[in-house]
Design a protein around this motif. Sequence first.
Motif, short mmCIF file in Angstrom:
data_model
loop_
_atom_site.label_atom_id
_atom_site.label_comp_id
_atom_site.label_asym_id
_atom_site.label_seq_id
_atom_site.Cartn_x
_atom_site.Cartn_y
_atom_site.Cartn_z
N ASP A 35 38.06 36.70 40.71
CA ASP A 35 38.75 37.96 40.40
C ASP A 35 40.08 37.68 39.70
OD1 ASP A 35 36.80 39.55 41.69
OD2 ASP A 35 37.84 39.41 43.61
N SER B 127 40.34 38.95 35.93
CA SER B 127 41.14 40.17 35.82
C SER B 127 42.60 39.93 35.48
CB SER B 127 41.08 40.95 37.14
OG SER B 127 39.77 41.32 37.42
N ILE C 217 43.42 44.48 41.95
CA ILE C 217 42.28 43.74 41.41
C ILE C 217 41.21 43.38 42.43
CG2 ILE C 217 43.70 42.79 39.55
CD1 ILE C 217 43.44 40.04 41.04
#
Length: 149
Positions: A55, A59, A75
Amino acid sequence: MRIGEICTVQTSYCKGDDTVQAAALLMRKHHVGDLVVIDQINDERIPVGILTDRDIVVSVIALGLDPASLLVGDIMSADLLTASEDDDVYETIERMRFRGIRRVPVVNNAGGLTGIVSVDDLLEFLAEEMGELSRICSHQQSHEKRARQ
């Protein structure tokens, strides 16, 4: 077997209002690739999401964003699948497979975090089960040989 018997109880966690950088430092400190995101309610740590190293890369890092200025809650994966300590291992595997999820926080009856189970944990459990099954076959074959002599 119950999922609570095979889950990892030393679970690393953070809060949604922690910075992504702080979360990454926690991952580094604890040598883990994920953190369960929790809300503290009374004496219980209630899972509300999960944050993975992937992640952070996809992100934040890949987009050139500043991890010190973003919050975990921005996120994290909030569509969280949890398992109760008393859930059956095979039912949990099926739920994980259906949702395509590799890690599942394990909770007690009050919804508080008690551990996490990963695909790695489940593979280890299944390998042990397969080993036990193979011992049945070899035991049966040697018993049969002795009986026919």
